[in-house]
Each structure stands twice: as C-alpha cells, then as structure tokens.
Design a protein around this motif. Structure first.
Motif, PDB file in Angstrom:
ATOM      1  N   GLY A  31       1.480  -6.785   1.102  1.00 53.04           N
ATOM      2  CA  GLY A  31       0.685  -6.260   2.218  1.00 53.04           C
ATOM      3  C   GLY A  31      -0.682  -5.868   1.690  1.00 53.04           C
ATOM      4  N   PRO A  32      -1.505  -5.214   2.512  1.00 46.37           N
ATOM      5  CA  PRO A  32      -2.845  -4.837   2.059  1.00 46.37           C
ATOM      6  C   PRO A  32      -2.828  -4.032   0.759  1.00 46.37           C
ATOM      7  CG  PRO A  32      -2.590  -4.364   4.411  1.00 46.37           C
ATOM      8  CD  PRO A  32      -1.254  -4.828   3.925  1.00 46.37           C
ATOM      9  N   ILE A  33      -1.865  -3.128   0.609  1.00 42.45           N
ATOM     10  CA  ILE A  33      -1.908  -2.241  -0.552  1.00 42.45           C
ATOM     11  C   ILE A  33      -1.328  -2.923  -1.795  1.00 42.45           C
ATOM     12  CG2 ILE A  33      -1.347   0.077  -1.410  1.00 42.45           C
ATOM     13  CD1 ILE A  33      -3.178  -0.150   1.207  1.00 42.45           C
ATOM     14  N   GLU A  52       7.061 -10.785  -2.816  1.00 43.52           N
ATOM     15  CA  GLU A  52       6.948 -10.565  -1.364  1.00 43.52           C
ATOM     16  C   GLU A  52       8.130 -11.244  -0.670  1.00 43.52           C
ATOM     17  OE1 GLU A  52       5.120  -9.060   1.216  1.00 43.52           O
ATOM     18  OE2 GLU A  52       6.646 -10.132   2.355  1.00 43.52           O
ATOM     19  N   ASN A  59       4.340  -8.129   7.220  1.00 43.26           N
ATOM     20  CA  ASN A  59       4.398  -7.055   8.221  1.00 43.26           C
ATOM     21  C   ASN A  59       3.171  -7.070   9.126  1.00 43.26           C
ATOM     22  OD1 ASN A  59       6.879  -6.230   7.364  1.00 43.26           O
ATOM     23  ND2 ASN A  59       6.174  -4.421   6.255  1.00 43.26           N
ATOM     24  N   PHE A  69      -7.916  -0.150  14.620  1.00 44.12           N
ATOM     25  CA  PHE A  69      -8.808   0.894  15.115  1.00 44.12           C
ATOM     26  C   PHE A  69      -9.895   1.223  14.101  1.00 44.12           C
ATOM     27  CE2 PHE A  69      -4.670   2.583  13.821  1.00 44.12           C
ATOM     28  CZ  PHE A  69      -5.030   3.258  12.665  1.00 44.12           C
ATOM     29  N   TRP A 171       7.154  -0.632   7.853  1.00 45.86           N
ATOM     30  CA  TRP A 171       7.138  -1.332   9.144  1.00 45.86           C
ATOM     31  C   TRP A 171       8.422  -2.137   9.375  1.00 45.86           C
ATOM     32  CZ3 TRP A 171       4.659  -0.534  13.402  1.00 45.86           C
ATOM     33  CH2 TRP A 171       4.435  -1.545  14.340  1.00 45.86           C
ATOM     34  N   HIS A 220       0.208   5.614  18.448  1.00 45.77           N
ATOM     35  CA  HIS A 220      -0.740   4.527  18.663  1.00 45.77           C
ATOM     36  C   HIS A 220      -0.044   3.218  19.050  1.00 45.77           C
ATOM     37  CE1 HIS A 220      -3.164   1.257  16.682  1.00 45.77           C
ATOM     38  NE2 HIS A 220      -4.024   1.728  17.536  1.00 45.77           N
ATOM     39  N   GLY A 376       1.015   3.115  -0.830  1.00 48.26           N
ATOM     40  CA  GLY A 376       0.825   2.535   0.495  1.00 48.26           C
ATOM     41  C   GLY A 376       1.555   3.324   1.563  1.00 48.26           C
ATOM     42  N   PHE A 386      -0.916   7.029   7.909  1.00 46.75           N
ATOM     43  CA  PHE A 386      -1.459   6.274   6.771  1.00 46.75           C
ATOM     44  C   PHE A 386      -2.625   5.374   7.180  1.00 46.75           C
ATOM     45  CE2 PHE A 386      -1.564   2.512   4.066  1.00 46.75           C
ATOM     46  CZ  PHE A 386      -1.747   3.110   2.836  1.00 46.75           C
ATOM     47  N   LEU A 387      -3.649   5.360   6.351  1.00 45.05           N
ATOM     48  CA  LEU A 387      -4.769   4.433   6.527  1.00 45.05           C
ATOM     49  C   LEU A 387      -4.926   3.598   5.253  1.00 45.05           C
ATOM     50  CD1 LEU A 387      -7.473   6.739   8.176  1.00 45.05           C
ATOM     51  CD2 LEU A 387      -6.178   4.925   9.290  1.00 45.05           C
ATOM     52  N   CYS A 430       0.732   5.347  14.373  1.00 45.34           N
ATOM     53  CA  CYS A 430       1.333   4.041  14.541  1.00 45.34           C
ATOM     54  C   CYS A 430       2.781   4.091  14.889  1.00 45.34           C
ATOM     55  CB  CYS A 430       1.133   3.268  13.246  1.00 45.34           C
ATOM     56  SG  CYS A 430      -0.560   3.384  12.682  1.00 45.34           S
TER      57      CYS A 430
HETATM   58  C1  FAD Z   1      -0.315  -1.900  14.746  1.00 46.92           C
HETATM   59  C2  FAD Z   1      -0.906  -1.231  13.546  1.00 46.92           C
HETATM   60  C3  FAD Z   1      -2.259  -1.042  13.451  1.00 46.92           C
HETATM   61  C4  FAD Z   1      -2.813  -0.423  12.337  1.00 46.92           C
HETATM   62  N1  FAD Z   1      -4.155  -0.272  12.282  1.00 46.92           N
HETATM   63  C5  FAD Z   1      -4.706   0.295  11.181  1.00 46.92           C
HETATM   64  C6  FAD Z   1      -6.135   0.446  11.081  1.00 46.92           C
HETATM   65  O1  FAD Z   1      -6.892   0.110  11.999  1.00 46.92           O
HETATM   66  N2  FAD Z   1      -6.639   0.981   9.953  1.00 46.92           N
HETATM   67  C7  FAD Z   1      -5.847   1.397   8.911  1.00 46.92           C
HETATM   68  O2  FAD Z   1      -6.379   1.856   7.900  1.00 46.92           O
HETATM   69  N3  FAD Z   1      -4.503   1.303   8.992  1.00 46.92           N
HETATM   70  C8  FAD Z   1      -3.912   0.771  10.089  1.00 46.92           C
HETATM   71  N4  FAD Z   1      -2.549   0.678  10.179  1.00 46.92           N
HETATM   72  C9  FAD Z   1      -1.699   1.373   9.174  1.00 46.92           C
HETATM   73  C10 FAD Z   1      -1.510   0.678   7.814  1.00 46.92           C
HETATM   74  O3  FAD Z   1      -2.721   0.623   7.117  1.00 46.92           O
HETATM   75  C11 FAD Z   1      -0.861  -0.676   7.888  1.00 46.92           C
HETATM   76  O4  FAD Z   1       0.453  -0.522   8.380  1.00 46.92           O
HETATM   77  C12 FAD Z   1      -0.789  -1.428   6.536  1.00 46.92           C
HETATM   78  O5  FAD Z   1      -0.271  -2.710   6.795  1.00 46.92           O
HETATM   79  C13 FAD Z   1       0.074  -0.744   5.490  1.00 46.92           C
HETATM   80  O6  FAD Z   1      -0.016  -1.505   4.313  1.00 46.92           O
HETATM   81  P1  FAD Z   1       1.130  -1.548   3.192  1.00 46.92           P
HETATM   82  O7  FAD Z   1       0.661  -2.577   2.204  1.00 46.92           O
HETATM   83  O8  FAD Z   1       1.410  -0.185   2.697  1.00 46.92           O
HETATM   84  O9  FAD Z   1       2.466  -2.032   3.899  1.00 46.92           O
HETATM   85  P2  FAD Z   1       2.808  -3.355   4.737  1.00 46.92           P
HETATM   86  O10 FAD Z   1       1.594  -3.946   5.344  1.00 46.92           O
HETATM   87  O11 FAD Z   1       3.908  -2.967   5.633  1.00 46.92           O
HETATM   88  O12 FAD Z   1       3.309  -4.385   3.627  1.00 46.92           O
HETATM   89  C14 FAD Z   1       4.541  -4.262   2.976  1.00 46.92           C
HETATM   90  C15 FAD Z   1       4.957  -5.639   2.473  1.00 46.92           C
HETATM   91  O13 FAD Z   1       6.112  -5.504   1.638  1.00 46.92           O
HETATM   92  C16 FAD Z   1       7.028  -6.555   1.930  1.00 46.92           C
HETATM   93  N5  FAD Z   1       8.369  -6.110   1.536  1.00 46.92           N
HETATM   94  C17 FAD Z   1       9.145  -5.156   2.138  1.00 46.92           C
HETATM   95  N6  FAD Z   1      10.307  -5.005   1.470  1.00 46.92           N
HETATM   96  C18 FAD Z   1      10.287  -5.877   0.427  1.00 46.92           C
HETATM   97  C19 FAD Z   1      11.205  -6.191  -0.608  1.00 46.92           C
HETATM   98  N7  FAD Z   1      12.372  -5.551  -0.733  1.00 46.92           N
HETATM   99  N8  FAD Z   1      10.879  -7.142  -1.516  1.00 46.92           N
HETATM  100  C20 FAD Z   1       9.687  -7.797  -1.417  1.00 46.92           C
HETATM  101  N9  FAD Z   1       8.765  -7.535  -0.437  1.00 46.92           N
HETATM  102  C21 FAD Z   1       9.055  -6.590   0.463  1.00 46.92           C
HETATM  103  C22 FAD Z   1       6.850  -6.775   3.430  1.00 46.92           C
HETATM  104  O14 FAD Z   1       7.315  -8.046   3.825  1.00 46.92           O
HETATM  105  C23 FAD Z   1       5.338  -6.593   3.596  1.00 46.92           C
HETATM  106  O15 FAD Z   1       4.624  -7.804   3.451  1.00 46.92           O
HETATM  107  C24 FAD Z   1      -1.984   0.045  11.281  1.00 46.92           C
HETATM  108  C25 FAD Z   1      -0.600  -0.156  11.380  1.00 46.92           C
HETATM  109  C26 FAD Z   1      -0.060  -0.780  12.497  1.00 46.92           C
HETATM  110  C27 FAD Z   1       1.411  -0.973  12.556  1.00 46.92           C
END
Ligand code: FAD
Length: 430
Positions: A31-33, A52, A59, A69, A171, A220, A376, A386-387, A430
């Motif tokens: 994901g992004p992080i 991944e 996600n 947003f 997510w 949200h 993340g 979380f942002l 969210c």
């Molecule tokens: C609708 C929505 C809008 C949002 N808008 C904003 C915004 O405008 N600005 C902002 O700053 N934040 C926003 N967020 C919040 C947040 O920044 C995002 O949810 C962001 O995607 C979180 O990043 P992450 O990398 O932590 O997790 P995720 O994006 O959830 O990525 C996690 C990844 O891990 C993978 N994974 C999970 N389990 C396993 C496993 N066991 N083995 C291997 N891979 C696995 C998943 O498939 C996924 O690709 C928003 C969230 C949502 C839901």
C-alpha cells in the motif's frame, strides 16, 4: 508481475546460527506506506523485499472510485518522489485532489515499477517467527533472523529477513454492523446483501436503484456511501436511504464543515447535512444495533425497536487490525484502540482530530521484538484518523534507524492540515 524470490543469504556462524546483516528487510504490504518504506530502504541502499497478498495497493483499489480528501502534496512520500523524478514520471499537481484510482495510477504504480523486481505480488504472509523460536523462547532470540511463511501461487515459501516492517493496513478487516463489535453468524450469512467497504454504486446500480438501503456508521466512509446513494436517488427516486448512527445527534457526524482545513472533507459534511435537512436521507440515531438477521432482507434491531427490512445495507463502521500473522513474535497493542501502545494516546479519536497528531517515529513504534515494526494505518489500530503523511514520516524514521542513522530517526517532523471531521464525536475519517 514476475514472481521471483530474491536470492537470500544463508550465511551462518556457529555461535548465533545466522548472519543477520546479510539478510534483506521484509516489508509486508504494497500500500502507500509499504511502498514508501521500500523507497526509503532503496534510497539508503538497504536490501529489501516487499510481499503483497494481492496486486499493488490492493486495498486502495477497492475504493478507487472515491475522491480523497487530501490534495496530492500530502499523499506522496518524499523518498518515493525522489526516486520517481529520475524517471519519465509526470508529477501530479500538489493542490489537486486525486481519486483512489489516480493515486494508484499516477503515483503508487509508477513507484512500484521503480522498486521492482523487489516487490512480490500474490504473496500473502501467513506467519512471522524468529527462526525456529516461538514467542516463548528468549535465549539468543534477537540473533535469530525473522522467518516469514508466505503463500504464493507456487505454494508455501519461507523467506528470511533481518527486520520486518508490517504495513498491512486494516482495510481488509472491517468491523461488523453489531454495535458491540461482535461478528454474529446471522450477519455473516447475510454477506451477499451487505457491503463492508464503499461500494461503487454508479457501476452497480441494479443492486441499489429503487431499493430500501441503510448505511451504518458515522465516519467519512459512511458519508461517501450516502452521497453516492443520493446521486443514485436523483435518477431512481424510489430509492430509500436510511442512515443508522449510534451518535446522540446526527450533527456530530457532519464534521468541520467550512472550518475544515481539508476543504474537500469539510465539503462532504456540508453536503450531507443539507440532504439530511431536506429529507433525502432518513436518520435513525442514536440506534445501537443489538441484533441482525435475515427476514425478506436485512433486519436490524436495537433494545427499543426493530427496523423494517432493508433490501441491502452498507456497513461502514470502521476496521480493525489483524494480528494472526505475528502470533509467534512479541508485539504489543494498546487495550482500547489496538494501536501501537506509545501512539495510542496521541490518536484517541475522542480527543484528537486527524490534523492534531504529533510527529512520531521509530522510538514510538518500537516493539518488544527487536527490528519488528507495525506502521501505516495498522499502527493506528481501530483509530480511524490515519493520514498517509503520518505513515510516510513513520517509515522514514524507522528506515533511518535500521540504517544506523539515529539522528535522522529521532528528528521526526510532520505538517498536517487541521481538520474538524475527526474531532470528538465525529467518528473519524474512514
Ligand atoms: C476511502 C478512503 C479514503 C481515504 N482518503 C485519504 C486521504 O485523502 N488522505 C490520507 O492521507 N489518507 C486517506 N485515507 C486513509 C489512509 O491513508 C489509507 O487507508 C491508506 O491506504 C493506508 O495505507 P497503508 O499502506 O497503511 O495500508 P493499505 O493501503 O490498506 O495497504 C495495506 C496493503 O497490505 C496488503 N496486505 C494485507 N495483509 C497482507 C498479508 N498478510 N500479506 C501480504 N500483504 C498483505 C494489502 O493487500 C494492502 O495492499 C483514506 C482511506 C480510505 C479507506
């Protein structure tokens, strides 16, 4: 994407059984992080692999039809950008607000290409251990490499790493409709007529048009689902929309409105308040869901009343972290939020808005298991505030620490816009 496993070191010495220094860092989740963590590792010349379970940013892809947003300037990691500017990448305009699809296509996918071939999609981590040790064994523990068990299209693989950065998000693990958080079998049996994310209503009109739909939740995501339903109702006026909240007053869900520094998010609250006022959305609040069952649709009940069956419901009650994969390593989570303990008090949704989270990094994210980090959105546990910008600073600091650059690890800085939507009683982002 090529599913090639990185050649891993098997260097051993007699006293410890292994030479951790030669092993890569494992990042779980693209994901992004997770991708930002990988970008920092690459910049610092530390070998790594990303695992991944789905496609890149699986996600985010589930909400690609949703407009974020925060504008681009807050959505991209600095190390990621530095890697990308050396390619033919067209940098998005900072002030513009992308959709989830644009976030994936214009930033996350290009970044993943720069990081390839160290990213392995369709690689699901099912367990992490310290070598042959379970959680209980202490002797020489920190000298053992991490061992990750990974489900791949070619079967189970074991991969070694000297450090693990868990960026798996939350997510994928939604909360149920039940207000007490219990996943009842009666709810699971209704899976075909319940959505747990933000459904793409425009592309699946037949499921919602002229139907009786309820949206459960006060954050949200719920507001996004409701606005999409209102758009559908303009075309199909018989569509009935009920918003079910446990808040005392629906106004508490409207958020910062015109005072919100993230204008796009304030705007959502303003629009939804208008639709509530003009009756396009019926509100049931406070409604504490104590039961859910099938009876010509979905029946929701509280202690006081039972609502007439809905054809379909959208449950946007937040998400929860999943800890099964780290059962055999030593980690801590805070009792209320299930966040990383040291940051839990900083992100309590009852006290902090999305924008008021102080900068934090490796020190706060440190776990009892040396060189294991939860980062993340998962680091926030159930807290919905979380942002991405917060996560980018987290992984910058963690990777600096892993590189031995203590000064950079400790020098955490974060600039976020203040936003009212996540203030007390708002139910979070969210
Ligand atoms: C609708 C929505 C809008 C949002 N808008 C904003 C915004 O405008 N600005 C902002 O700053 N934040 C926003 N967020 C919040 C947040 O920044 C995002 O949810 C962001 O995607 C979180 O990043 P992450 O990398 O932590 O997790 P995720 O994006 O959830 O990525 C996690 C990844 O891990 C993978 N994974 C999970 N389990 C396993 C496993 N066991 N083995 C291997 N891979 C696995 C998943 O498939 C996924 O690709 C928003 C969230 C949502 C839901």
């Amino acid at each position: 994407m090529e599913l090639k496993i990185i050649q891993q070191s098997t260097c051993c010495n007699p006293s410890t059984g292994c030479c951790e220094q030669d092993l890569p860092v494992a990042v779980i989740g693209a994901g992004p992080i997770g991708l930002a963590a990988a970008a920092h590792l690459k910049e610092r010349g530390i070998s790594f692999f990303v695992l991944e379970k789905g496609e890149i940013s699986a996600n985010v892809r589930t909400w690609e039809h949703v407009t974020l947003f925060s504008p681009w300037q807050y959505n991209m990691d600095e190390a990621g950008k530095r890697l990308l500017v050396n390619t033919d990448w067209q940098a998005p305009q900072g002030e513009k607000i992308p959709t989830g699809k644009e976030l994936v296509e214009d930033y996350l996918l290009p970044l993943s290409e720069v990081l390839a071939p160290n990213i392995h999609t369709k690689h699901e981590v099912i367990s992490i251990t310290r070598g042959g040790l379970d959680r209980m064994k202490s002797s020489s523990r920190s000298l053992q490499p991490f061992l990750l068990y990974v489900e791949t299209p070619n079967g189970l693989k074991e991969m070694k790493a000297k450090a693990v950065i868990d960026a798996t998000g939350t997510w994928g693990n939604p909360n149920p409709a039940m207000s007490n958080g219990v996943w009842l079998q009666t709810e699971k049996e209704l899976a075909s007529i319940i959505d747990y994310h933000i459904p793409n209503i425009g592309e699946n009109e037949e499921l919602y048009a002229n139907k009786k739909i309820a949206v459960v939740g006060g954050g949200h995501s719920a507001i996004n689902s409701l606005l999409n339903l209102v758009t559908l109702k303009q075309k199909y006026p018989e569509t009935s929309i009920t918003w079910i909240l446990r808040k005392k007053r629906v106004e508490d869900a409207f958020g910062g409105g015109s005072n919100d520094e993230l204008a796009a998010r304030g705007e959502l609250g303003l629009r939804i308040s208008e639709y509530v006022r003009n009756g396009q959305i019926q509100v049931e609040t406070p409604f504490i869901i104590t039961g859910i069952h099938e009876q010509k649709g979905v029946v929701l009940k509280s202690e006081e009343k039972m609502l007439k069956p809905f054809d379909r419901i959208i449950v946007n009650t937040g998400n929860r972290p999943e800890f099964d994969i780290q059962r055999e390593i030593r980690y801590e989570r805070e009792a209320v939020t299930e966040a990383v303990p040291a940051i839990a008090s900083l992100i309590d949704p009852n006290e902090h808005s999305c924008g008021s989270v102080p900068a934090h990094g490796e020190k706060e994210l440190r776990q009892p298991e040396e060189n294991f980090y939860i980062v993340g959105s998962k680091s926030y546990g159930r807290a919905p505030t979380f942002l991405m910008a917060t996560g980018y600073e987290q992984v910058r600091s963690v990777v600096a620490f892993l590189a031995g650059d203590r000064e950079a690890a400790e020098n955490v800085q974060l600039q976020l816009p203040e936003t009212g939507v996540c203030h007390s009683g708002a139910g979070g982002c969210c």
